[in-house]
Write an enzyme that holds these catalytic residues in place. Structure first.
Site, PDB file in Angstrom:
ATOM      1  CG  ASP A 214     -28.038 -32.023  18.728  1.00  0.00           C
ATOM      2  OD1 ASP A 214     -27.534 -32.588  19.793  1.00  0.00           O
ATOM      3  OD2 ASP A 214     -27.073 -31.197  18.410  1.00  0.00           O
TER       4      ASP A 214
ATOM      5  CE  LYS B  65     -28.233 -26.318  23.383  1.00  0.00           C
ATOM      6  NZ  LYS B  65     -27.432 -25.386  23.528  1.00  0.00           N
TER       7      LYS B  65
ATOM      8  CG  MET C  33     -30.773 -20.868  19.829  1.00  0.00           C
ATOM      9  SD  MET C  33     -28.942 -21.343  20.098  1.00  0.00           S
ATOM     10  CE  MET C  33     -28.117 -20.581  19.201  1.00  0.00           C
TER      11      MET C  33
END
Length: 288
Positions: free
Chosen positions: A56, A78, A189
């Protein structure tokens, strides 16, 4: 070829698992908050044994050529608004390489089971008959605040903490429950929904004097911090302009370690890396 067909062991949850692949395996490894020094010993061993590493964005990518010499390194990370590879494709690739008899490491930032969708990948491997193990990692929810001098719990200040993902925002019921918690809230997030979360907490009764910290790109050379209060931070965020990844900490622990040895509150200071309005924060909290 990977992705050419739908694999019933992956795409159909009711399909019978295939026989295990004796030689190949998958290891879901927590890469910690990005500093290679925070990889566990077990994580380093698993990476060193790997034939393939699917990694990641937030893991210690720069160290991988040294940690996994000779391994195939595949970036599947991502970024906000951009997925390098769809989740289903990652899982197909992971299972395909293991079935070929290869040792596969799925390297994730933080811990695989803390908003890392590690559980889904474990189930995928089990349905496909692929041996799988989980190597826990240091979660950014705890490590990033700690490195910034913010304990998520502190005796006499907070005896519990709640970690939430605010990627898609929070509903009114969630905001009401969070506002009534007697403890620390750690938001992951949450850069894109920061205003919605903070406004909602205030709307449901959280004091404007509640301390809050934004720690951006923790454990990197570009780390920045903004320390303020729920009531004041809204006016400061546009200038600070936080970007992902960032950890947001809400609660009295933000100011818990800002006393001098003598016990008196320090004067408010600002440096290039940390913008703070802790003077009013400490005044509002009163003596400990």
């Amino acid at each position: 070829m990977v992705g050419d067909r739908e694999d019933p062991a992956i795409g159909d949850q009711g399909a019978e698992p295939l026989p295990p692949t004796p030689a190949g395996w998958v290891s879901l490894v927590g890469g910690g908050p990005g500093d290679p020094g925070l990889l566990t010993g077990r994580a380093v061993r698993a990476i060193g044994e790997a034939d393939v590493v699917l990694h990641d964005r937030l893991c210690p990518r720069e160290a991988l050529p040294d940690l996994a010499p000779g391994a195939e390194l595949i970036d599947v990370g991502k970024r906000p608004g951009h997925h390098a590879m769809p989740k289903e494709e990652i899982e197909r690739l992971m299972v395909d390489r293991a079935r070929r008899g290869l040792r596969v490491v799925r390297l994730k930032g933080g811990d695989p089971f803390v908003f890392g969708r590690g559980g889904e990948e474990v189930l995928t491997c089990r349905r496909a008959g692929v041996p799988v193990e989980v190597v826990p990692g240091v979660s950014s929810a705890i490590a990033v605040p700690a490195a910034a001098g913010i304990p998520v719990t502190h005796r006499g200040v907070a005896h519990a903490f709640t970690v939430i993902s605010a990627h898609a925002g929070l509903g009114e019921d969630e905001l009401q429950q969070l506002a009534q918690l007697d403890g620390t809230i750690v938001v992951l997030m949450g850069v894109g929904t920061l205003d919605q979360v903070l406004d909602g907490l205030r709307r449901h009764g959280m004091s404007d004097h509640t301390p809050v910290a934004i720690i951006e790109r923790g454990f990197s050379a570009d780390e920045r911090r903004l320390v303020s209060t729920i009531g004041a931070i809204g006016a400061q965020v546009p200038e600070f302009a936080p970007v992902s990844p960032a950890v947001i900490v809400i609660g009295a622990v933000v100011a818990a370690l800002t006393e001098n040895v003598s016990g008196s509150a320090p004067q408010c200071e600002t440096d290039p890396d940390t913008k703070t309005v802790l003077g009013p924060v400490l005044q509002a909290l009163g003596p400990s």
